[in-house]
Design an enzyme around this catalytic site. Sequence first.
Site, PDB file in Angstrom:
ATOM      1  N   ASP A  31       0.860  -1.185   0.000  1.00 11.93           N
ATOM      2  CA  ASP A  31       0.000   0.000   0.000  1.00 11.93           C
ATOM      3  C   ASP A  31       0.902   1.242   0.000  1.00 11.93           C
ATOM      4  O   ASP A  31       1.962   1.246   0.617  1.00 11.93           O
ATOM      5  CB  ASP A  31      -0.894  -0.003   1.263  1.00 11.93           C
ATOM      6  CG  ASP A  31      -2.175   0.821   1.086  1.00 11.93           C
ATOM      7  OD1 ASP A  31      -3.260   0.239   1.186  1.00 11.93           O
ATOM      8  OD2 ASP A  31      -2.054   2.045   0.822  1.00 11.93           O
ATOM      9  N   ASN A  35      -4.066   6.922   0.949  1.00  9.62           N
ATOM     10  CA  ASN A  35      -5.459   7.101   1.367  1.00  9.62           C
ATOM     11  C   ASN A  35      -5.801   6.077   2.449  1.00  9.62           C
ATOM     12  O   ASN A  35      -6.938   5.612   2.574  1.00  9.62           O
ATOM     13  CB  ASN A  35      -6.386   6.922   0.136  1.00  9.62           C
ATOM     14  CG  ASN A  35      -7.797   7.334   0.433  1.00  9.62           C
ATOM     15  OD1 ASN A  35      -8.046   8.164   1.302  1.00  9.62           O
ATOM     16  ND2 ASN A  35      -8.752   6.724  -0.252  1.00  9.62           N
ATOM     17  N   ASP A  58       4.678   2.509  -3.868  1.00 10.55           N
ATOM     18  CA  ASP A  58       3.861   3.219  -4.851  1.00 10.55           C
ATOM     19  C   ASP A  58       3.971   2.433  -6.162  1.00 10.55           C
ATOM     20  O   ASP A  58       5.034   2.385  -6.781  1.00 10.55           O
ATOM     21  CB  ASP A  58       4.404   4.652  -5.026  1.00 10.55           C
ATOM     22  CG  ASP A  58       3.576   5.442  -6.029  1.00 10.55           C
ATOM     23  OD1 ASP A  58       3.698   6.675  -6.060  1.00 10.55           O
ATOM     24  OD2 ASP A  58       2.798   4.815  -6.793  1.00 10.55           O
ATOM     25  N   LEU A  59       2.892   1.827  -6.556  1.00  7.58           N
ATOM     26  CA  LEU A  59       2.911   0.923  -7.718  1.00  7.58           C
ATOM     27  C   LEU A  59       3.069   1.681  -9.040  1.00  7.58           C
ATOM     28  O   LEU A  59       3.185   1.066 -10.096  1.00  7.58           O
ATOM     29  CB  LEU A  59       1.631   0.081  -7.736  1.00  7.58           C
ATOM     30  CG  LEU A  59       1.469  -0.891  -6.571  1.00  7.58           C
ATOM     31  CD1 LEU A  59       0.084  -1.508  -6.589  1.00  7.58           C
ATOM     32  CD2 LEU A  59       2.535  -1.977  -6.605  1.00  7.58           C
ATOM     33  N   SER A 125     -16.053  -2.638 -10.691  1.00  2.00           N
ATOM     34  CA  SER A 125     -17.196  -1.960 -10.092  1.00  2.00           C
ATOM     35  C   SER A 125     -18.406  -1.990 -11.019  1.00  2.00           C
ATOM     36  O   SER A 125     -18.251  -1.961 -12.239  1.00  2.00           O
ATOM     37  CB  SER A 125     -16.813  -0.489  -9.798  1.00  2.00           C
ATOM     38  OG  SER A 125     -17.955   0.278  -9.471  1.00  2.00           O
ATOM     39  N   THR A 127     -20.080   0.268 -11.607  1.00  4.90           N
ATOM     40  CA  THR A 127     -20.100   1.573 -12.279  1.00  4.90           C
ATOM     41  C   THR A 127     -19.853   1.423 -13.776  1.00  4.90           C
ATOM     42  O   THR A 127     -20.226   2.281 -14.564  1.00  4.90           O
ATOM     43  CB  THR A 127     -19.078   2.522 -11.606  1.00  4.90           C
ATOM     44  OG1 THR A 127     -19.418   3.862 -11.909  1.00  4.90           O
ATOM     45  CG2 THR A 127     -17.678   2.222 -12.012  1.00  4.90           C
ATOM     46  N   TYR A 150     -12.950   7.999 -12.990  1.00  2.00           N
ATOM     47  CA  TYR A 150     -12.790   6.828 -12.100  1.00  2.00           C
ATOM     48  C   TYR A 150     -13.446   5.601 -12.744  1.00  2.00           C
ATOM     49  O   TYR A 150     -12.811   4.554 -12.898  1.00  2.00           O
ATOM     50  CB  TYR A 150     -13.415   7.088 -10.729  1.00  2.00           C
ATOM     51  CG  TYR A 150     -13.659   5.800  -9.998  1.00  2.00           C
ATOM     52  CD1 TYR A 150     -14.934   5.227  -9.976  1.00  2.00           C
ATOM     53  CD2 TYR A 150     -12.616   5.109  -9.410  1.00  2.00           C
ATOM     54  CE1 TYR A 150     -15.151   4.009  -9.364  1.00  2.00           C
ATOM     55  CE2 TYR A 150     -12.828   3.890  -8.793  1.00  2.00           C
ATOM     56  CZ  TYR A 150     -14.110   3.348  -8.775  1.00  2.00           C
ATOM     57  OH  TYR A 150     -14.316   2.119  -8.180  1.00  2.00           O
ATOM     58  N   LYS A 154     -11.916   1.800 -14.468  1.00  2.00           N
ATOM     59  CA  LYS A 154     -12.343   0.413 -14.211  1.00  2.00           C
ATOM     60  C   LYS A 154     -12.644  -0.289 -15.541  1.00  2.00           C
ATOM     61  O   LYS A 154     -12.288  -1.438 -15.758  1.00  2.00           O
ATOM     62  CB  LYS A 154     -13.572   0.386 -13.298  1.00  2.00           C
ATOM     63  CG  LYS A 154     -13.285   0.827 -11.875  1.00  2.00           C
ATOM     64  CD  LYS A 154     -12.224  -0.049 -11.217  1.00  2.00           C
ATOM     65  CE  LYS A 154     -11.938   0.389  -9.803  1.00  2.00           C
ATOM     66  NZ  LYS A 154     -10.829  -0.379  -9.190  1.00  2.00           N
ATOM     67  N   ASN A 180     -22.575  -1.931  -4.060  1.00  2.00           N
ATOM     68  CA  ASN A 180     -22.225  -0.889  -3.085  1.00  2.00           C
ATOM     69  C   ASN A 180     -21.738  -1.461  -1.754  1.00  2.00           C
ATOM     70  O   ASN A 180     -22.548  -1.824  -0.916  1.00  2.00           O
ATOM     71  CB  ASN A 180     -23.434   0.039  -2.878  1.00  2.00           C
ATOM     72  CG  ASN A 180     -23.631   0.964  -4.055  1.00  2.00           C
ATOM     73  OD1 ASN A 180     -23.845   0.502  -5.184  1.00  2.00           O
ATOM     74  ND2 ASN A 180     -23.519   2.260  -3.824  1.00  2.00           N
ATOM     75  N   ASN A 200     -19.937   8.682   0.232  1.00  2.00           N
ATOM     76  CA  ASN A 200     -20.873   7.555   0.166  1.00  2.00           C
ATOM     77  C   ASN A 200     -21.958   7.670   1.244  1.00  2.00           C
ATOM     78  O   ASN A 200     -21.744   8.239   2.312  1.00  2.00           O
ATOM     79  CB  ASN A 200     -20.120   6.225   0.309  1.00  2.00           C
ATOM     80  CG  ASN A 200     -19.228   5.945  -0.897  1.00  2.00           C
ATOM     81  OD1 ASN A 200     -18.060   5.665  -0.754  1.00  2.00           O
ATOM     82  ND2 ASN A 200     -19.780   6.031  -2.096  1.00  2.00           N
TER      83      ASN A 200
END
Length: 338
Positions: A31, A35, A58-59, A125, A127, A150, A154, A180, A200
């Site tokens: 990670d 965030n 940091d990828l 997602s 989305t 965003y 995805k 969700n 959210n």
Amino acid sequence: MKIVVTGGLGFIGSHTVVELQEKGFEVVVVDDCSNSDEKVLDGIEAITGKRPLFEKLDLKERQRVEDFFSRHADVAGVIHFAASKAVGESVDKPLLYYENNIGSLVYVLKELCKQRRASFIFSSSCTVYGQGDEMPITEEAPIKEAESPYGNTKQIGEEIIRDTCNVNPGLNAIALRYFNPMGAHPSAQIGELPVGVPQNLVPFITQTGIGMREQLSVFGDDYPTPDGTCIRDYIYVVDLAKAHVVALERLLASKNRENYEVFNVGTGTGSSVLEAIQSFERVSGKKLNYKIVARRPGDITTAYADTTRANEVLGWKAKYTLDQAMKSAWEWEQKIRG
Ligand code: WQD
């Protein structure tokens, strides 16, 4: 077996680390802490008694990703959560989202393609469907033009994985399209930690319930739904975490039919905003202070999953009810703010 969980300090990532450890996997959490907080490892250890290995990474830094995977050449699989995920922020900062979400994915996939056989689970997602034409939404529903950078990351991410699997038979991937996610681990040792004002619904409800927010604004009650408010498929984060372990085990056991598969992960039941509020009031015994305001731009009216493929092919089904999930969210809120 060693499993790498990128974004493993995040909301869904940390809950998945717990489920992996409880199934006996050795977990390496990666990670960048942009965030999330390293203290989440304490919560994971408090639940499972095992502190996962952790590397701050940091990828987007290609060389460091390469070094990491050369040091962990015995990795059996990767569950990839690491991404920026704030819809509104992605509209204001598209390049940050494309660089982070796409760049990180590409560098991780490049390393996995060096392995004879690799298993990869991708955090996607619902989305990607936009406003579905038919409910419930199946995996064959058309992919609509993304409503935000965003959501576009995805969609693009799924296409990158599909195209890479097509030319790398050793790479086996599953994309899980979440509906969700909500709630927190029943131990209240880990949960959702929104940064700043929550975007959210559920964290805003519990922060209003605890008195941290004055009032919940309900974004519109003039939608074509039974009570006028938007309908979503709220899935308990522990159910969702378990779906990742089932999907990973499918790949590790070579039970996948294609080397790229997609599954919707939801409860199959839609709940309106007002029903979510009523659920909170039932489980907390408190009256929630809310008001109806204008619609939020970009919101879709209704989305809930057709879970047939997840139930029958993946062999996973959500077990928890909205009230159980909401109760866990409320207990978590009381724990961290009480
Ligand atoms: C749910 C409903 C709002 C806040 C988002 C992302 C999606 C995924 C899940 C990452 C909507 C209403 C909300 C509030 C409200 N994230 N609402 N008042 O928009 O369905 O999905 O989170 O993958 O990509 O888009 O979730 O919780 O923001 O909203 O009335 O203060 O609650 O209008 O109807 P959403 P949400």
